[in-house]
Design an enzyme around this catalytic site. Structure first.
Site, PDB file in Angstrom:
ATOM      1  N   GLU A 114     -45.348 -48.934  34.183  1.00 13.15           N
ATOM      2  CA  GLU A 114     -46.641 -48.438  34.667  1.00 13.15           C
ATOM      3  C   GLU A 114     -47.618 -49.565  34.975  1.00 13.15           C
ATOM      4  O   GLU A 114     -48.660 -49.338  35.584  1.00 13.15           O
ATOM      5  CB  GLU A 114     -47.264 -47.496  33.622  1.00 13.15           C
ATOM      6  CG  GLU A 114     -46.456 -46.222  33.428  1.00 13.15           C
ATOM      7  CD  GLU A 114     -46.925 -45.415  32.229  1.00 13.15           C
ATOM      8  OE1 GLU A 114     -46.856 -44.183  32.298  1.00 13.15           O
ATOM      9  OE2 GLU A 114     -47.338 -46.010  31.211  1.00 13.15           O
ATOM     10  N   MET A 144     -49.593 -38.358  27.034  1.00  8.09           N
ATOM     11  CA  MET A 144     -49.527 -38.574  25.592  1.00  8.09           C
ATOM     12  C   MET A 144     -50.530 -39.604  25.047  1.00  8.09           C
ATOM     13  O   MET A 144     -50.440 -39.959  23.868  1.00  8.09           O
ATOM     14  CB  MET A 144     -48.086 -38.960  25.203  1.00  8.09           C
ATOM     15  CG  MET A 144     -47.073 -37.898  25.625  1.00  8.09           C
ATOM     16  SD  MET A 144     -45.344 -38.326  25.290  1.00  8.09           S
ATOM     17  CE  MET A 144     -45.313 -38.240  23.508  1.00  8.09           C
ATOM     18  N   GLU A 145     -51.434 -40.096  25.873  1.00  9.01           N
ATOM     19  CA  GLU A 145     -52.333 -41.159  25.399  1.00  9.01           C
ATOM     20  C   GLU A 145     -53.805 -40.996  25.791  1.00  9.01           C
ATOM     21  O   GLU A 145     -54.708 -41.429  25.059  1.00  9.01           O
ATOM     22  CB  GLU A 145     -51.882 -42.537  25.933  1.00  9.01           C
ATOM     23  CG  GLU A 145     -50.493 -42.979  25.517  1.00  9.01           C
ATOM     24  CD  GLU A 145     -49.399 -42.405  26.411  1.00  9.01           C
ATOM     25  OE1 GLU A 145     -49.735 -41.952  27.525  1.00  9.01           O
ATOM     26  OE2 GLU A 145     -48.233 -42.393  25.986  1.00  9.01           O
ATOM     27  N   ASP A 199     -43.488 -35.783  37.009  1.00 14.53           N
ATOM     28  CA  ASP A 199     -42.574 -34.667  36.715  1.00 14.53           C
ATOM     29  C   ASP A 199     -43.378 -33.387  36.605  1.00 14.53           C
ATOM     30  O   ASP A 199     -44.611 -33.417  36.591  1.00 14.53           O
ATOM     31  CB  ASP A 199     -41.825 -34.951  35.397  1.00 14.53           C
ATOM     32  CG  ASP A 199     -42.785 -35.093  34.225  1.00 14.53           C
ATOM     33  OD1 ASP A 199     -43.123 -34.062  33.623  1.00 14.53           O
ATOM     34  OD2 ASP A 199     -43.240 -36.216  33.925  1.00 14.53           O
ATOM     35  N   GLY A 211     -47.117 -35.417  33.451  1.00 13.33           N
ATOM     36  CA  GLY A 211     -46.508 -34.204  33.971  1.00 13.33           C
ATOM     37  C   GLY A 211     -47.576 -33.330  34.627  1.00 13.33           C
ATOM     38  O   GLY A 211     -48.744 -33.359  34.229  1.00 13.33           O
TER      39      GLY A 211
HETATM   40  N1  SAH Z   1     -38.160 -41.353  28.732  1.00 14.36           N
HETATM   41  C1  SAH Z   1     -39.170 -42.324  28.442  1.00 14.36           C
HETATM   42  C2  SAH Z   1     -40.188 -41.706  27.524  1.00 14.36           C
HETATM   43  C3  SAH Z   1     -41.350 -41.327  28.265  1.00 14.36           C
HETATM   44  S1  SAH Z   1     -42.506 -40.465  27.306  1.00 14.36           S
HETATM   45  C4  SAH Z   1     -38.573 -43.530  27.816  1.00 14.36           C
HETATM   46  O1  SAH Z   1     -37.457 -43.451  27.390  1.00 14.36           O
HETATM   47  O2  SAH Z   1     -39.246 -44.565  27.789  1.00 14.36           O
HETATM   48  C5  SAH Z   1     -43.554 -40.042  28.578  1.00 14.36           C
HETATM   49  C6  SAH Z   1     -44.641 -41.005  28.949  1.00 14.36           C
HETATM   50  O3  SAH Z   1     -45.138 -40.647  30.200  1.00 14.36           O
HETATM   51  C7  SAH Z   1     -45.818 -40.937  28.006  1.00 14.36           C
HETATM   52  O4  SAH Z   1     -46.433 -42.197  27.925  1.00 14.36           O
HETATM   53  C8  SAH Z   1     -46.720 -39.875  28.644  1.00 14.36           C
HETATM   54  O5  SAH Z   1     -48.080 -40.259  28.632  1.00 14.36           O
HETATM   55  C9  SAH Z   1     -46.243 -39.750  30.089  1.00 14.36           C
HETATM   56  N2  SAH Z   1     -45.699 -38.445  30.504  1.00 14.36           N
HETATM   57  C10 SAH Z   1     -45.091 -38.245  31.702  1.00 14.36           C
HETATM   58  N3  SAH Z   1     -44.667 -36.979  31.828  1.00 14.36           N
HETATM   59  C11 SAH Z   1     -45.013 -36.334  30.674  1.00 14.36           C
HETATM   60  C12 SAH Z   1     -44.818 -35.013  30.203  1.00 14.36           C
HETATM   61  N4  SAH Z   1     -44.157 -34.106  30.919  1.00 14.36           N
HETATM   62  N5  SAH Z   1     -45.285 -34.694  28.965  1.00 14.36           N
HETATM   63  C13 SAH Z   1     -45.930 -35.619  28.227  1.00 14.36           C
HETATM   64  N6  SAH Z   1     -46.115 -36.903  28.619  1.00 14.36           N
HETATM   65  C14 SAH Z   1     -45.676 -37.278  29.838  1.00 14.36           C
END
Ligand code: SAH
Length: 268
Positions: A18, A199-200, A223, A84
């Site tokens: 990011e 998430m932040e 997504d 998302g």
């Molecule tokens: N698969 C990733 C984990 C991503 S967690 C890995 O293995 O590194 C998702 C991150 O993107 C978080 O920082 C959150 O802020 C954001 N995010 C994107 N889509 C999201 C969703 N559907 N729900 C919650 N957070 C999401």
């Protein structure tokens, strides 16, 4: 009161992709490791900046934002990342600038109303109006000037990035990767006007609100927060969101750097 001409911008992302390219673009970069994170200070497109990866989740983001202010003396914070979609009108590849942020997993009821952060009286924390409007201008410039060349044709076709839109409104954060239609439908019902889930952001929002630091939150939609969320996610972040972020942050810094920057930030 801070000297408004001396902007020191903290830039936070959760994931390395990011913030791709920003540290490399810094002049006079120096990295300090503290609390298991790399804080890189330097000059970014004319602005004094500190770039850091918070990692994922509200506690990680709150700690990072606090340290940026207290240890690295930033005067403004920008969060840039992916999210998302929280509404059917918000599509993968669209961009959201938060007007306000809520913690969707905060529930101290019946002691306090659901989603209210206890003892603050607040449910949603407003982003800084001026910084968010500069950020929106940066996004507008990106969409008209940069998008055509910034992302490969293959990705544009794959993700349907032909009518990319900027949305402004409510973003919800929680310690949960939302990947079910039932959950995102419930969250949308609980938070009228919801545009995106992540998430932040709301954790950074609370820290900045309490410390009186102007902040803005930029999220590219990666997504649909439903059952396909995890499969769409990684390829999109690498090939699309990383490109968006670099161009938008470049333009945001240029806007901050202009003479009108003395008026940047309205909260403190
Ligand atoms: N698969 C990733 C984990 C991503 S967690 C890995 O293995 O590194 C998702 C991150 O993107 C978080 O920082 C959150 O802020 C954001 N995010 C994107 N889509 C999201 C969703 N559907 N729900 C919650 N957070 C999401």
């Amino acid at each position: 009161m801070q000297n408004r001409s001396a902007i020191r911008l903290g830039i936070i992302s959760a994931l390395q992709e990011e913030q791709a390219g920003l540290v490399e673009a810094m002049q006079g970069a120096a990295t300090l490791v503290h609390g298991r994170r790399d804080y890189t200070t330097g000059t970014l497109f004319g602005i004094e900046a500190v770039c850091v990866l918070s990692r994922i989740g509200k506690v990680a983001a709150a700690m990072t934002a606090t340290l940026l202010v207290e240890k690295f003396q930033v005067t403004h914070i920008l969060f840039t990342g992916v999210a998302g979609a929280g509404d059917l009108a918000v599509k993968v590849g669209d961009i959201v600038v938060a007007d306000a942020l809520v913690q969707h997993d905060m529930d101290a009821s019946p002691l306090f109303p659901p989603f209210e952060v206890p003892l603050t009286g607040m449910r949603a924390f407003p982003a800084d109006a001026h910084l968010s409007s500069l950020l929106s201008s940066a996004v507008d410039q990106f969409l008209t000037e940069d998008l055509a060349s910034a992302v490969g044709q293959g990705e544009k076709t794959q993700f349907g990035l032909h009518t990319v839109k900027l949305h402004r409104g409510l973003v919800a954060s929680g310690d949960q990767f939302v990947s079910s239609k039932a959950t995102i439908t419930r969250l949308a019902a609980e938070h009228p006007g919801l545009l995106a889930v992540e998430m932040e952001g709301a954790a950074v929002a609370q820290v900045c609100f309490e410390l009186g630091v102007p902040y803005a939150v930029l999220r590219t939609i990666s997504d649909n927060a439903n059952e396909t969320a995890a499969t769409d996610f990684l390829h999109f972040v690498r090939s699309v969101a990383a490109r968006y972020a670099f161009y938008i942050v470049t333009r945001f810094c240029a806007l901050l750097h202009q003479p009108s920057r003395e008026s940047a930030g309205t909260q403190s």
